[in-house]
Design an enzyme around this catalytic site. Structure first.
Site, PDB file in Angstrom:
ATOM      1  N   GLY A  96       0.748  -1.410   0.333  1.00 23.97           N
ATOM      2  CA  GLY A  96      -0.200  -0.328   0.373  1.00 23.97           C
ATOM      3  C   GLY A  96       0.703   1.128  -0.240  1.00 23.97           C
ATOM      4  O   GLY A  96       1.845   1.129  -0.384  1.00 23.97           O
TER       5      GLY A  96
ATOM      6  N   ASN B  73      -6.567  16.054  -0.210  1.00 23.51           N
ATOM      7  CA  ASN B  73      -7.775  17.053   0.983  1.00 23.51           C
ATOM      8  C   ASN B  73      -9.334  17.333   0.865  1.00 23.51           C
ATOM      9  O   ASN B  73      -9.208  17.701  -0.704  1.00 23.51           O
ATOM     10  CB  ASN B  73      -7.203  18.754   0.898  1.00 23.51           C
ATOM     11  CG  ASN B  73      -7.986  18.974   1.651  1.00 23.51           C
ATOM     12  OD1 ASN B  73      -8.866  19.521   2.465  1.00 23.51           O
ATOM     13  ND2 ASN B  73      -6.230  19.904   3.089  1.00 23.51           N
TER      14      ASN B  73
ATOM     15  N   ASN C 235     -12.843   8.119   6.810  1.00 25.27           N
ATOM     16  CA  ASN C 235     -13.072   8.212   7.982  1.00 25.27           C
ATOM     17  C   ASN C 235     -12.757   9.861   7.908  1.00 25.27           C
ATOM     18  O   ASN C 235     -12.754  10.289   8.989  1.00 25.27           O
ATOM     19  CB  ASN C 235     -11.983   7.641   8.736  1.00 25.27           C
ATOM     20  CG  ASN C 235     -10.859   8.092   9.838  1.00 25.27           C
ATOM     21  OD1 ASN C 235     -11.385   7.438  10.741  1.00 25.27           O
ATOM     22  ND2 ASN C 235      -9.451   8.248   9.995  1.00 25.27           N
TER      23      ASN C 235
ATOM     24  N   SER D  36     -21.121  10.253  14.444  1.00 24.81           N
ATOM     25  CA  SER D  36     -20.869  10.351  15.846  1.00 24.81           C
ATOM     26  C   SER D  36     -21.668   9.710  16.675  1.00 24.81           C
ATOM     27  O   SER D  36     -22.712  10.186  16.261  1.00 24.81           O
ATOM     28  CB  SER D  36     -19.785  11.147  16.232  1.00 24.81           C
ATOM     29  OG  SER D  36     -19.611  12.264  17.008  1.00 24.81           O
TER      30      SER D  36
ATOM     31  N   ASN E 101     -25.194  17.409  20.742  1.00 29.55           N
ATOM     32  CA  ASN E 101     -23.358  18.324  21.617  1.00 29.55           C
ATOM     33  C   ASN E 101     -23.853  19.803  21.880  1.00 29.55           C
ATOM     34  O   ASN E 101     -23.808  20.850  20.496  1.00 29.55           O
ATOM     35  CB  ASN E 101     -22.280  18.097  20.956  1.00 29.55           C
ATOM     36  CG  ASN E 101     -21.617  17.916  22.661  1.00 29.55           C
ATOM     37  OD1 ASN E 101     -21.873  17.756  23.685  1.00 29.55           O
ATOM     38  ND2 ASN E 101     -20.552  17.782  22.185  1.00 29.55           N
TER      39      ASN E 101
ATOM     40  N   TYR F 276     -21.274  20.183  13.378  1.00 35.55           N
ATOM     41  CA  TYR F 276     -20.308  19.000  13.975  1.00 35.55           C
ATOM     42  C   TYR F 276     -21.270  18.036  13.765  1.00 35.55           C
ATOM     43  O   TYR F 276     -21.689  16.716  12.753  1.00 35.55           O
ATOM     44  CB  TYR F 276     -19.064  19.170  14.653  1.00 35.55           C
ATOM     45  CG  TYR F 276     -18.215  17.056  14.359  1.00 35.55           C
ATOM     46  CD1 TYR F 276     -17.554  16.386  13.947  1.00 35.55           C
ATOM     47  CD2 TYR F 276     -18.987  16.484  15.970  1.00 35.55           C
ATOM     48  CE1 TYR F 276     -17.370  16.276  14.326  1.00 35.55           C
ATOM     49  CE2 TYR F 276     -17.871  15.263  15.603  1.00 35.55           C
ATOM     50  CZ  TYR F 276     -17.544  15.101  14.928  1.00 35.55           C
ATOM     51  OH  TYR F 276     -16.907  13.589  14.969  1.00 35.55           O
TER      52      TYR F 276
ATOM     53  N   ALA G  74     -24.517  18.303  12.991  1.00 39.19           N
ATOM     54  CA  ALA G  74     -25.432  18.414  11.806  1.00 39.19           C
ATOM     55  C   ALA G  74     -24.452  17.566  10.807  1.00 39.19           C
ATOM     56  O   ALA G  74     -24.870  17.232   9.681  1.00 39.19           O
ATOM     57  CB  ALA G  74     -25.445  20.006  11.320  1.00 39.19           C
TER      58      ALA G  74
HETATM   59  P1  NAP Z   1      -8.026  12.878  14.081  1.00 33.76           P
HETATM   60  O1  NAP Z   1      -7.288  12.536  15.170  1.00 33.76           O
HETATM   61  O2  NAP Z   1      -7.925  14.456  14.272  1.00 33.76           O
HETATM   62  O3  NAP Z   1      -7.407  12.280  12.579  1.00 33.76           O
HETATM   63  C1  NAP Z   1      -8.042  13.309  11.259  1.00 33.76           C
HETATM   64  C2  NAP Z   1      -8.015  12.453  10.739  1.00 33.76           C
HETATM   65  O4  NAP Z   1      -8.603  13.141   9.197  1.00 33.76           O
HETATM   66  C3  NAP Z   1      -5.977  12.838  10.151  1.00 33.76           C
HETATM   67  O5  NAP Z   1      -5.816  11.639   9.021  1.00 33.76           O
HETATM   68  C4  NAP Z   1      -6.288  14.168   9.024  1.00 33.76           C
HETATM   69  O6  NAP Z   1      -5.295  14.486   8.233  1.00 33.76           O
HETATM   70  C5  NAP Z   1      -7.218  13.696   8.863  1.00 33.76           C
HETATM   71  N1  NAP Z   1      -8.220  15.027   7.966  1.00 33.76           N
HETATM   72  C6  NAP Z   1      -8.779  16.263   8.800  1.00 33.76           C
HETATM   73  N2  NAP Z   1      -8.478  17.033   8.149  1.00 33.76           N
HETATM   74  C7  NAP Z   1      -8.813  16.650   6.299  1.00 33.76           C
HETATM   75  C8  NAP Z   1      -9.236  17.358   5.515  1.00 33.76           C
HETATM   76  N3  NAP Z   1      -9.434  18.242   5.096  1.00 33.76           N
HETATM   77  N4  NAP Z   1      -9.221  16.497   4.030  1.00 33.76           N
HETATM   78  C9  NAP Z   1      -8.713  15.136   4.565  1.00 33.76           C
HETATM   79  N5  NAP Z   1      -8.519  14.249   5.407  1.00 33.76           N
HETATM   80  C10 NAP Z   1      -8.172  15.095   6.682  1.00 33.76           C
HETATM   81  O7  NAP Z   1      -9.482  12.417  14.425  1.00 33.76           O
HETATM   82  P2  NAP Z   1     -10.565  11.429  14.930  1.00 33.76           P
HETATM   83  O8  NAP Z   1     -10.707  11.362  15.881  1.00 33.76           O
HETATM   84  O9  NAP Z   1      -9.293  10.063  14.989  1.00 33.76           O
HETATM   85  O10 NAP Z   1     -11.023  10.943  14.241  1.00 33.76           O
HETATM   86  C11 NAP Z   1     -11.686  10.228  12.791  1.00 33.76           C
HETATM   87  C12 NAP Z   1     -13.117  10.135  12.334  1.00 33.76           C
HETATM   88  O11 NAP Z   1     -13.674   9.830  13.396  1.00 33.76           O
HETATM   89  C13 NAP Z   1     -13.828  11.786  11.936  1.00 33.76           C
HETATM   90  O12 NAP Z   1     -14.811  11.264  11.582  1.00 33.76           O
HETATM   91  C14 NAP Z   1     -14.538  12.275  13.589  1.00 33.76           C
HETATM   92  O13 NAP Z   1     -15.338  13.012  12.956  1.00 33.76           O
HETATM   93  C15 NAP Z   1     -14.713  10.363  14.218  1.00 33.76           C
HETATM   94  N6  NAP Z   1     -15.088  10.650  15.204  1.00 33.76           N
HETATM   95  C16 NAP Z   1     -13.917  10.773  16.622  1.00 33.76           C
HETATM   96  C17 NAP Z   1     -14.286  10.929  17.740  1.00 33.76           C
HETATM   97  C18 NAP Z   1     -13.530  10.768  19.101  1.00 33.76           C
HETATM   98  O14 NAP Z   1     -13.502  11.325  20.090  1.00 33.76           O
HETATM   99  N7  NAP Z   1     -12.275  11.224  18.252  1.00 33.76           N
HETATM  100  C19 NAP Z   1     -15.332  10.623  17.776  1.00 33.76           C
HETATM  101  C20 NAP Z   1     -16.765  10.365  17.182  1.00 33.76           C
HETATM  102  C21 NAP Z   1     -16.409  10.198  16.129  1.00 33.76           C
HETATM  103  P3  NAP Z   1      -4.149  14.875   8.757  1.00 33.76           P
HETATM  104  O15 NAP Z   1      -3.498  14.524   9.313  1.00 33.76           O
HETATM  105  O16 NAP Z   1      -3.656  15.733   7.959  1.00 33.76           O
HETATM  106  O17 NAP Z   1      -4.779  16.742   9.217  1.00 33.76           O
END
Ligand code: NAP
Length: 245
Positions: A55, A61, A87, A139, A146, A152, A154
């Site tokens: 891979g 982006n 994701n 989420s 929230n 977020y 929405a």
């Molecule tokens: P995270 O640690 O902030 O990581 C976000 C990821 O998304 C990173 O790989 C980032 O890439 C990428 N990203 C950000 N902006 C982007 C853009 N404009 N285009 C393409 N990629 C982009 O988030 P996470 O907590 O792992 O969350 C992953 C998913 O789970 C999200 O959809 C989030 O809403 C959902 N989620 C998270 C939680 C939680 O508690 N953490 C709860 C519910 C749902 P870079 O490294 O390049 O910035």
């Protein structure tokens, strides 16, 4: 045996990184993870190297004006993904009365519109192949709401509705479409919550803890496996009991 092609958006950190690692550990998959920067792409390449995996990290982006080149290059270099994990996502929080239109647009454009665009670009090829597993990261707040996260919440409620609607359109073509809805997971996204608030939030979760990225990755992996062959249009909650339905 040829590997299944998996594309994970946002594979550089947090939940996406765990998802990438889960497929690599399982074996039999060519795993492509995206990041918004070269540094992020290289982090994914390092994960692949560590697991001697097939891979690559890719720069992508969700806000790019055109994703055509990314999709065209992906298809010609790696083929049609049979597993697409939507994701990538962001937050930009503010109480509703203080939330600017640009905060609203940024989160909706990244999480909802970006996900619409990338899914639309690949799904036609999955339909042609009559094979595919599409998984969206939603989420728990899509259902609960929230304070401070109108944009977020929405975007995630939109993703769930989009997921179910796509599932109704393509599930008779060999494709399943599902959501995984995490609760509070320990990643960069929840890192800026103060430790006092984290403790309070953890106490309100029946399992008394935040989830790990691996907790979520396992649910994603299950939904993309043949064990979940008859599951489509569903939202799998991974939240330690925050929401029971
Ligand atoms: P995270 O640690 O902030 O990581 C976000 C990821 O998304 C990173 O790989 C980032 O890439 C990428 N990203 C950000 N902006 C982007 C853009 N404009 N285009 C393409 N990629 C982009 O988030 P996470 O907590 O792992 O969350 C992953 C998913 O789970 C999200 O959809 C989030 O809403 C959902 N989620 C998270 C939680 C939680 O508690 N953490 C709860 C519910 C749902 P870079 O490294 O390049 O910035």
């Amino acid at each position: 045996m040829s590997e299944e092609v998996v594309l994970v958006t946002g594979g550089s950190r947090g939940i996406g990184k765990s998802i990438v690692e889960t497929y690599l550990k399982a074996g039999g998959y060519a795993v492509y993870g995206t990041a918004t920067s070269i540094a992020g792409k290289m982090k994914i390449d390092q994960i692949l190297e560590k697991h001697s995996g097939i891979g690559s990290g890719l720069v992508f982006n969700m806000l790019d004006e055109s994703i055509d080149d990314f999709v065209k290059n992906f298809l010609s270099e790696y083929g049609t993904p049979s597993i697409l994990i939507n994701n990538a996502g962001i937050t930009d929080d503010a109480l509703f009365l203080r939330m600017s239109e640009s905060q609203w647009d940024k989160v909706i454009d990244t999480n909802l519109k970006g996900t619409f665009r990338i899914t639309k670009a690949f799904i036609r090829h999955m339909i042609k192949a009559r094979k595919g597993k599409i998984i969206f990261l939603s989420s728990v707040v899509a259902a609960l709401g929230n304070a401070g996260q109108v944009n977020y919440c929405a975007s995630k409620a939109g993703i769930e509705a989009m997921c179910k609607s796509i599932a109704r359109e393509v599930s008779n073509r060999g494709i399943t479409v599902n959501c995984v809805a995490p609760g509070f997971i320990s990643t960069d996204m929840t890192d800026d919550i103060s430790s006092e608030l984290k403790e309070k939030l953890a106490k309100s979760i029946p399992m008394n803890r935040f989830g790990t990225p691996q907790d979520v990755a396992e649910a994603v992996f299950f939904l993309s496996s043949e064990k979940a062959a008859y599951i489509t249009g569903t939202v799998l909650n991974v939240n330690g009991g925050m929401l029971m339905s």
